[in-house]
Design a protein around this motif. Sequence first.
Motif, PDB file in Angstrom:
ATOM      1  N   VAL A  34     -35.368   0.239  47.336  1.00 39.55           N
ATOM      2  CA  VAL A  34     -35.192   1.566  47.826  1.00 39.55           C
ATOM      3  C   VAL A  34     -33.888   2.470  47.422  1.00 39.55           C
ATOM      4  O   VAL A  34     -32.793   1.860  47.476  1.00 39.55           O
ATOM      5  CB  VAL A  34     -35.124   1.537  49.284  1.00 39.55           C
ATOM      6  CG1 VAL A  34     -35.105   2.911  49.789  1.00 39.55           C
ATOM      7  CG2 VAL A  34     -36.737   0.950  49.738  1.00 39.55           C
ATOM      8  N   LEU A  35     -33.984   3.412  46.584  1.00 36.95           N
ATOM      9  CA  LEU A  35     -32.890   4.116  46.009  1.00 36.95           C
ATOM     10  C   LEU A  35     -32.937   5.512  46.868  1.00 36.95           C
ATOM     11  O   LEU A  35     -33.941   6.293  46.762  1.00 36.95           O
ATOM     12  CB  LEU A  35     -32.938   4.458  44.608  1.00 36.95           C
ATOM     13  CG  LEU A  35     -32.661   3.068  43.762  1.00 36.95           C
ATOM     14  CD1 LEU A  35     -32.789   3.585  42.393  1.00 36.95           C
ATOM     15  CD2 LEU A  35     -31.206   2.473  44.031  1.00 36.95           C
ATOM     16  N   ASP A  36     -31.561   5.754  47.494  1.00 34.53           N
ATOM     17  CA  ASP A  36     -31.489   7.143  48.174  1.00 34.53           C
ATOM     18  C   ASP A  36     -32.696   7.542  49.042  1.00 34.53           C
ATOM     19  O   ASP A  36     -33.100   8.306  49.161  1.00 34.53           O
ATOM     20  CB  ASP A  36     -31.373   8.083  47.119  1.00 34.53           C
ATOM     21  CG  ASP A  36     -29.941   8.075  46.441  1.00 34.53           C
ATOM     22  OD1 ASP A  36     -28.944   7.370  46.880  1.00 34.53           O
ATOM     23  OD2 ASP A  36     -29.726   8.356  45.214  1.00 34.53           O
ATOM     24  N   GLY A  37     -33.154   6.470  49.834  1.00 38.71           N
ATOM     25  CA  GLY A  37     -34.302   6.662  50.770  1.00 38.71           C
ATOM     26  C   GLY A  37     -35.732   6.515  50.000  1.00 38.71           C
ATOM     27  O   GLY A  37     -36.736   6.901  50.613  1.00 38.71           O
ATOM     28  N   TYR A  38     -35.777   6.435  48.721  1.00 37.28           N
ATOM     29  CA  TYR A  38     -37.231   6.571  48.019  1.00 37.28           C
ATOM     30  C   TYR A  38     -37.554   5.232  47.485  1.00 37.28           C
ATOM     31  O   TYR A  38     -36.580   4.328  46.784  1.00 37.28           O
ATOM     32  CB  TYR A  38     -37.014   7.444  46.644  1.00 37.28           C
ATOM     33  CG  TYR A  38     -36.815   9.162  47.275  1.00 37.28           C
ATOM     34  CD1 TYR A  38     -37.889   9.565  47.381  1.00 37.28           C
ATOM     35  CD2 TYR A  38     -35.561   9.330  47.118  1.00 37.28           C
ATOM     36  CE1 TYR A  38     -37.747  11.163  47.846  1.00 37.28           C
ATOM     37  CE2 TYR A  38     -35.090  10.914  47.285  1.00 37.28           C
ATOM     38  CZ  TYR A  38     -36.305  11.662  47.761  1.00 37.28           C
ATOM     39  OH  TYR A  38     -35.996  12.892  48.108  1.00 37.28           O
ATOM     40  N   LEU A  39     -38.948   4.877  47.835  1.00 41.78           N
ATOM     41  CA  LEU A  39     -39.281   3.429  47.365  1.00 41.78           C
ATOM     42  C   LEU A  39     -39.697   3.654  46.075  1.00 41.78           C
ATOM     43  O   LEU A  39     -40.227   4.671  45.637  1.00 41.78           O
ATOM     44  CB  LEU A  39     -40.506   3.403  48.083  1.00 41.78           C
ATOM     45  CG  LEU A  39     -41.171   1.896  48.213  1.00 41.78           C
ATOM     46  CD1 LEU A  39     -40.083   0.898  48.700  1.00 41.78           C
ATOM     47  CD2 LEU A  39     -42.408   2.093  48.765  1.00 41.78           C
ATOM     48  N   MET A  40     -38.942   2.681  45.144  1.00 41.02           N
ATOM     49  CA  MET A  40     -39.193   2.642  43.612  1.00 41.02           C
ATOM     50  C   MET A  40     -40.637   1.883  43.267  1.00 41.02           C
ATOM     51  O   MET A  40     -40.685   0.920  42.750  1.00 41.02           O
ATOM     52  CB  MET A  40     -38.146   1.885  42.899  1.00 41.02           C
ATOM     53  CG  MET A  40     -37.069   2.761  43.218  1.00 41.02           C
ATOM     54  SD  MET A  40     -36.926   4.369  42.383  1.00 41.02           S
ATOM     55  CE  MET A  40     -36.950   5.469  43.895  1.00 41.02           C
ATOM     56  N   SER A  41     -41.507   2.716  43.694  1.00 41.18           N
ATOM     57  CA  SER A  41     -43.018   1.999  43.489  1.00 41.18           C
ATOM     58  C   SER A  41     -43.980   3.437  43.215  1.00 41.18           C
ATOM     59  O   SER A  41     -43.694   4.404  43.241  1.00 41.18           O
ATOM     60  CB  SER A  41     -43.657   1.488  44.678  1.00 41.18           C
ATOM     61  OG  SER A  41     -43.782   2.494  45.983  1.00 41.18           O
ATOM     62  N   HIS A  42     -45.435   2.918  42.608  1.00 39.86           N
ATOM     63  CA  HIS A  42     -46.219   3.857  42.105  1.00 39.86           C
ATOM     64  C   HIS A  42     -45.590   4.594  41.067  1.00 39.86           C
ATOM     65  O   HIS A  42     -45.978   5.734  40.809  1.00 39.86           O
ATOM     66  CB  HIS A  42     -46.719   4.783  43.322  1.00 39.86           C
ATOM     67  CG  HIS A  42     -47.419   4.146  44.326  1.00 39.86           C
ATOM     68  ND1 HIS A  42     -46.898   3.425  45.372  1.00 39.86           N
ATOM     69  CD2 HIS A  42     -48.717   3.649  44.695  1.00 39.86           C
ATOM     70  CE1 HIS A  42     -47.701   2.859  46.333  1.00 39.86           C
ATOM     71  NE2 HIS A  42     -48.799   3.103  45.485  1.00 39.86           N
ATOM     72  N   LEU A  43     -45.026   3.878  40.021  1.00 41.44           N
ATOM     73  CA  LEU A  43     -44.165   4.575  38.942  1.00 41.44           C
ATOM     74  C   LEU A  43     -45.085   4.170  37.551  1.00 41.44           C
ATOM     75  O   LEU A  43     -45.716   3.117  37.400  1.00 41.44           O
ATOM     76  CB  LEU A  43     -42.993   3.987  38.655  1.00 41.44           C
ATOM     77  CG  LEU A  43     -41.966   4.056  39.763  1.00 41.44           C
ATOM     78  CD1 LEU A  43     -40.726   3.369  39.514  1.00 41.44           C
ATOM     79  CD2 LEU A  43     -41.727   5.533  40.017  1.00 41.44           C
ATOM     80  N   PRO A  44     -45.167   5.041  36.755  1.00 40.41           N
ATOM     81  CA  PRO A  44     -45.571   4.691  35.414  1.00 40.41           C
ATOM     82  C   PRO A  44     -45.019   3.678  34.589  1.00 40.41           C
ATOM     83  O   PRO A  44     -43.561   3.575  34.961  1.00 40.41           O
ATOM     84  CB  PRO A  44     -45.467   6.154  34.530  1.00 40.41           C
ATOM     85  CG  PRO A  44     -45.314   7.266  35.544  1.00 40.41           C
ATOM     86  CD  PRO A  44     -44.546   6.511  36.871  1.00 40.41           C
ATOM     87  N   ARG A  45     -45.401   2.702  33.913  1.00 41.91           N
ATOM     88  CA  ARG A  45     -44.825   1.739  33.283  1.00 41.91           C
ATOM     89  C   ARG A  45     -43.271   2.050  32.427  1.00 41.91           C
ATOM     90  O   ARG A  45     -42.402   1.420  32.808  1.00 41.91           O
ATOM     91  CB  ARG A  45     -45.440   1.040  32.178  1.00 41.91           C
ATOM     92  CG  ARG A  45     -44.872  -0.061  31.412  1.00 41.91           C
ATOM     93  CD  ARG A  45     -44.527  -1.152  32.198  1.00 41.91           C
ATOM     94  NE  ARG A  45     -43.644  -2.039  31.537  1.00 41.91           N
ATOM     95  CZ  ARG A  45     -43.901  -3.371  31.469  1.00 41.91           C
ATOM     96  NH1 ARG A  45     -45.086  -3.904  31.624  1.00 41.91           N
ATOM     97  NH2 ARG A  45     -43.006  -4.135  30.784  1.00 41.91           N
ATOM     98  N   ASP A  46     -43.431   3.286  31.820  1.00 40.56           N
ATOM     99  CA  ASP A  46     -42.233   3.531  30.985  1.00 40.56           C
ATOM    100  C   ASP A  46     -40.985   4.029  31.864  1.00 40.56           C
ATOM    101  O   ASP A  46     -39.775   3.588  31.984  1.00 40.56           O
ATOM    102  CB  ASP A  46     -42.423   4.706  30.036  1.00 40.56           C
ATOM    103  CG  ASP A  46     -43.051   6.106  30.693  1.00 40.56           C
ATOM    104  OD1 ASP A  46     -43.462   5.834  31.799  1.00 40.56           O
ATOM    105  OD2 ASP A  46     -42.878   7.159  30.016  1.00 40.56           O
ATOM    106  N   GLU A  47     -41.316   4.511  33.079  1.00 41.66           N
ATOM    107  CA  GLU A  47     -40.356   4.927  34.096  1.00 41.66           C
ATOM    108  C   GLU A  47     -39.789   3.831  34.881  1.00 41.66           C
ATOM    109  O   GLU A  47     -38.712   3.493  34.916  1.00 41.66           O
ATOM    110  CB  GLU A  47     -40.715   6.121  35.070  1.00 41.66           C
ATOM    111  CG  GLU A  47     -41.133   7.518  34.451  1.00 41.66           C
ATOM    112  CD  GLU A  47     -41.630   8.505  35.450  1.00 41.66           C
ATOM    113  OE1 GLU A  47     -41.311   8.248  36.656  1.00 41.66           O
ATOM    114  OE2 GLU A  47     -42.027   9.463  35.110  1.00 41.66           O
ATOM    115  N   ALA A  48     -40.719   2.871  35.050  1.00 39.87           N
ATOM    116  CA  ALA A  48     -40.233   1.755  35.778  1.00 39.87           C
ATOM    117  C   ALA A  48     -39.432   0.991  35.000  1.00 39.87           C
ATOM    118  O   ALA A  48     -38.179   0.306  35.464  1.00 39.87           O
ATOM    119  CB  ALA A  48     -41.556   1.019  36.384  1.00 39.87           C
ATOM    120  N   ASP A  49     -39.701   0.705  33.741  1.00 41.04           N
ATOM    121  CA  ASP A  49     -39.051  -0.059  32.721  1.00 41.04           C
ATOM    122  C   ASP A  49     -37.690   0.477  32.315  1.00 41.04           C
ATOM    123  O   ASP A  49     -36.660  -0.326  32.478  1.00 41.04           O
ATOM    124  CB  ASP A  49     -40.064  -0.214  31.610  1.00 41.04           C
ATOM    125  CG  ASP A  49     -39.201  -1.404  30.527  1.00 41.04           C
ATOM    126  OD1 ASP A  49     -39.235  -2.263  31.031  1.00 41.04           O
ATOM    127  OD2 ASP A  49     -39.133  -1.052  29.221  1.00 41.04           O
TER     128      ASP A  49
END
Length: 71
Positions: free
Chosen positions: A28-43
């Motif tokens: 969780v960054l700045d209150g946002y869950l780092m999920s449901h991301l496209p592969r390139d953004e997550a990488d």
Amino acid sequence: MATQRFDLKVEANNVWTVIDVFTGQPVVLDGYLMSHLPRDEADDLLDILNLKDAMRRGLIQIRRRPPEDKD
């Protein structure tokens, strides 16, 4: 080599979550869950988070360039 703190987990519908490998929980960054991301953004996010964590733990150091002289 030290263990990297963050990794990726693939979810349904081929979306990705960045997880903390020590806790197994999504990041969780700045209150946002780092999920449901496209592969390139997550990488990209994974690389940044692991770099910042390695710097924090003193595993790597980045030398800063001195400011350029302005005439």
